[in-house]
Enzyme design. Structure first.
Site, PDB file in Angstrom:
ATOM      1  N   HIS A  79       0.804  -1.221   0.000  1.00  0.00           N
ATOM      2  CA  HIS A  79       0.000   0.000   0.000  1.00  0.00           C
ATOM      3  C   HIS A  79       0.840   1.276   0.000  1.00  0.00           C
ATOM      4  O   HIS A  79       0.288   2.368   0.017  1.00  0.00           O
ATOM      5  CB  HIS A  79      -0.934  -0.022   1.218  1.00  0.00           C
ATOM      6  N   GLU A  97       0.694 -10.967  -7.729  1.00  0.00           N
ATOM      7  CA  GLU A  97       0.512 -10.418  -6.380  1.00  0.00           C
ATOM      8  C   GLU A  97      -0.469 -11.300  -5.606  1.00  0.00           C
ATOM      9  O   GLU A  97      -1.507 -11.691  -6.146  1.00  0.00           O
ATOM     10  CB  GLU A  97      -0.076  -8.998  -6.506  1.00  0.00           C
ATOM     11  N   HIS A  99      -2.460 -11.871  -1.710  1.00  0.00           N
ATOM     12  CA  HIS A  99      -2.783 -11.479  -0.338  1.00  0.00           C
ATOM     13  C   HIS A  99      -3.594 -12.585   0.305  1.00  0.00           C
ATOM     14  O   HIS A  99      -4.542 -13.095  -0.309  1.00  0.00           O
ATOM     15  CB  HIS A  99      -3.554 -10.160  -0.301  1.00  0.00           C
ATOM     16  N   ILE A 100      -3.230 -12.926   1.517  1.00  0.00           N
ATOM     17  CA  ILE A 100      -3.931 -13.991   2.244  1.00  0.00           C
ATOM     18  C   ILE A 100      -5.371 -13.563   2.529  1.00  0.00           C
ATOM     19  O   ILE A 100      -6.314 -14.327   2.335  1.00  0.00           O
ATOM     20  CB  ILE A 100      -3.174 -14.305   3.555  1.00  0.00           C
ATOM     21  N   SER A 101      -5.522 -12.326   2.991  1.00  0.00           N
ATOM     22  CA  SER A 101      -6.861 -11.802   3.301  1.00  0.00           C
ATOM     23  C   SER A 101      -7.445 -11.120   2.065  1.00  0.00           C
ATOM     24  O   SER A 101      -6.720 -10.826   1.105  1.00  0.00           O
ATOM     25  CB  SER A 101      -6.769 -10.794   4.450  1.00  0.00           C
ATOM     26  N   ARG A 110      -6.017  -0.085   2.583  1.00  0.00           N
ATOM     27  CA  ARG A 110      -5.544  -1.336   1.950  1.00  0.00           C
ATOM     28  C   ARG A 110      -6.054  -1.476   0.515  1.00  0.00           C
ATOM     29  O   ARG A 110      -5.787  -2.475  -0.154  1.00  0.00           O
ATOM     30  CB  ARG A 110      -5.962  -2.552   2.776  1.00  0.00           C
TER      31      ARG A 110
END
Ligand code: CA2
Length: 143
Positions: A79, A97, A99-101, A110
């Protein structure tokens, strides 16, 4: 095929706090899952984690001419970091890219991702499986 998985700050703390967001599994569990999947699909994988932006830039630069694909979860640097975006552009290696969440459902700050401007694909909210999907994408694409 050589794939480099890069993880940014605090991902080494997985499983220690905020299990409702990131799950209960640890960073060592994540590395084991990635290694096992790499063997299954027949690719070489190196996993790198740092809490330091410059070290992440150095690792991306060192991949030039040696790595065929990068899976990157820059964590909070997603970010903020134009330096990571520029490093990816500089080496020109295909990247995904992860992201886990599901960052799209979280705080406003975010919603920005600089590396997304370079990456061929972004995978969010699939937990550890997102890393495997990214590896699969790079291996299939063999860009
Ligand atoms: O969802 C993701 O994978 C993130 O990249 C994880 C980052 C976060 O800053 C991004 O917005 C989304 C956080 C890395 C791990 O942070 C922890 C926080 C508490 C306990 C353990 C890890």
């Amino acid at each position: 095929m050589n794939i480099l998985v890069i993880n940014g700050p605090n991902l080494n703390m997985l499983g220690i706090r905020e299990p409702e967001i990131y799950g209960k599994a640890t960073y060592a569990d994540l590395c084991a899952v990635i290694q096992a999947f790499a063997e299954r699909i027949g690719v070489n994988v190196e996993i790198y984690q740092s809490n330091h932006e410059g070290a992440l830039v150095d690792r991306i630069q060192a991949a030039y001419g040696k790595v065929d694909g990068i899976v990157i979860n820059p964590a909070a640097y997603t970010h903020t970091s134009i330096a990571l975006l520029d490093a990816l552009k500089a080496v020109g290696i295909p990247a995904v890219e992860v992201h886990i969440s599901d960052v799209s459902q979280r705080e406003e700050f975010r919603q920005v991702s600089y590396v997304r401007l370079y990456c061929a694909k972004t995978i969010c909210g699939h937990g550890f499986d997102g890393y495997l999907e990214a590896m699969d994408y790079l291996a299939e694409a063999r860009i």
